[in-house]
Each structure stands twice: as C-alpha cells, then as structure tokens.
Motif scaffolding. Structure first.
Motif, PDB file in Angstrom:
ATOM      1  N   TYR A 127     -44.593  22.739   1.454  1.00 38.60           N
ATOM      2  CA  TYR A 127     -44.599  21.293   1.249  1.00 38.60           C
ATOM      3  C   TYR A 127     -45.944  20.769   0.741  1.00 38.60           C
ATOM      4  CZ  TYR A 127     -43.971  16.328   1.971  1.00 38.60           C
ATOM      5  OH  TYR A 127     -43.889  14.966   1.766  1.00 38.60           O
ATOM      6  N   ARG A 131     -44.668  19.002  -2.291  1.00 40.32           N
ATOM      7  CA  ARG A 131     -44.355  17.632  -1.829  1.00 40.32           C
ATOM      8  C   ARG A 131     -42.877  17.313  -2.084  1.00 40.32           C
ATOM      9  NH1 ARG A 131     -49.245  15.027  -0.259  1.00 40.32           N
ATOM     10  NH2 ARG A 131     -50.621  16.809   0.084  1.00 40.32           N
ATOM     11  N   ALA A 140     -44.328  12.286   0.058  1.00 40.81           N
ATOM     12  CA  ALA A 140     -43.413  13.088  -0.757  1.00 40.81           C
ATOM     13  C   ALA A 140     -43.414  12.610  -2.203  1.00 40.81           C
ATOM     14  CB  ALA A 140     -42.001  13.019  -0.188  1.00 40.81           C
TER      15      ALA A 140
END
Length: 214
Positions: free
Chosen positions: A103, A107, A142
């Motif tokens: 991540y 993202r 994100a």
C-alpha cells in the motif's frame, strides 16, 4: 495494555448516519455469524470468487470465525485486509473490507463486502461502500480504489456506479465448474460520490500501524 494498542484496527470506528463500520472483535463475531447464517444471497447464485457461503449451516460458523482470526494473524505492512462489521440501526448486517498489498507504494486497495439478504435493496450497500472509500481517500491518502463483480451480479455493479467507480476491464474465473466474467472497476478521489459525511475514531494509530507518517 488494551487490545487497540496491540492491534490498532480494533480502535477504528467509522460512523455515517445510522450506519457504523466497526472492528470485528471476538464479541462481534457471533453477531456476524448470525447475519451470515440468515442468508446472504440466493443459493442458486454465487457472487464470490471463493464460494464460502456454500458451507453447511453446521460448518459456516467456524469458517467465518477462522477467516477473521486468520486476517488478524496474517496482517503485515506488505499485505493487509481491513475487515469491518457493518452495523445498521444497532444490528450487525454484514462486512465491508478494504484489502491491499504494498500500500505504501501503490496507495491502492480493493473493496469487498457482503450484506445479509434481508437488508438488500435498502441502499445500505451503497452507504457502506461510500463510507469506506471516503475513509481511504480522506484518512489513508489512497490514490485509487478498485472493485470487481461478476457480470451477473447487477446489484454490486450498481453500487460501484453509484459510488463513482468507472469500468476497468474484465477477467475470467472458474465458478462452480464454469467460466464466469468478472467486471473490474476503479475509483479515483475526484470521482467519488461522497454520500453521508463520516466521523472517524482511531485513524491516527491506524495510519501509524500501516506505515503512514503522522
């Protein structure tokens, strides 16, 4: 030391009007199992790539519990799945998940969910998806959120469209011994249909836990 200090996802709480996304602690698991046993979809149809709902009523409770215990045990900075129980007007009715690998580099995470059959068609699926996407964009930085559903699952695809996802190709999977097409979807922050405002508890410790700077 309390459980939230050991495992910060236990400290997360996302509220959006009459809905709460809350951690799946061991005291919540029996309520979640009851929701699953009440039925999630027509048995003639399988919306999941892993057909876990085909388990018998005798086997399903242990399967649900083992899955969520396993999610905790497998958690690592490189790959994790945030699984939250959906509470609607005080009743546990389903699960909303956000799953990712690498991540901090990508993202990007994938949403997945289920909702007990008795609560389908009430707009809850859209609200829970909007809430977790708002959380990902506004609190986890994100860049995009993905989702997928079989082409014969129009309800899930409709939730994606209502939330602002756009088509992103398709893949093929084996489902109950037959090929089935999976429609891929992608959502960017500027396309999110934001829905109900959310309030979040526990975002700071969770960010630190997954390696985001505070």
């Amino acid at each position: 030391m309390n459980p939230e200090a050991v495992f910060p996802p236990f400290g997360l709480r996302i509220e959006a009007g009459p809905m709460v996304l809350r951690p799946i602690t061991d005291d919540v698991l029996p309520l979640l199992i009851d929701a699953a046993l009440a039925g999630i979809h027509d048995p003639a149809f399988m919306p999941f790539t892993t057909p876990w709902t085909d388990a018998s009523p005798e086997d399903l409770p242990m399967a649900v519990a083992q899955y969520h215990w396993g999610v905790r045990a497998r958690w690592s900075p490189a790959a994790w799945s945030l699984e939250l129980a959906v509470e609607w007007e005080g009743r546990i009715v389903g699960v909303q998940a956000f799953t990712t690998e690498n991540y901090l580099v990508t993202r990007t995470g994938e949403t997945g969910s289920w909702l007990r059959l008795a609560d389908h068609g009430r707009g809850i699926g859209t609200r829970m998806r909007q809430a977790v996407c708002r959380f990902a964009f506004d609190h986890l930085d994100a860049a995009r959120v993905t989702s997928a559903a079989f082409t014969d699952n129009p309800a899930s695809l409709a939730v994606s469209r209502k939330t602002g996802y756009r088509p992103n190709g398709s893949t093929w999977h084996a489902r109950r011994g037959r090929p089935a097409e999976m429609r891929r979807m992608v959502l960017r922050p500027e396309d999110l249909v934001r829905g109900e405002p959310i309030t979040v508890e526990g975002a700071g410790p969770f960010r630190h836990f997954i390696g985001l700077e505070e």
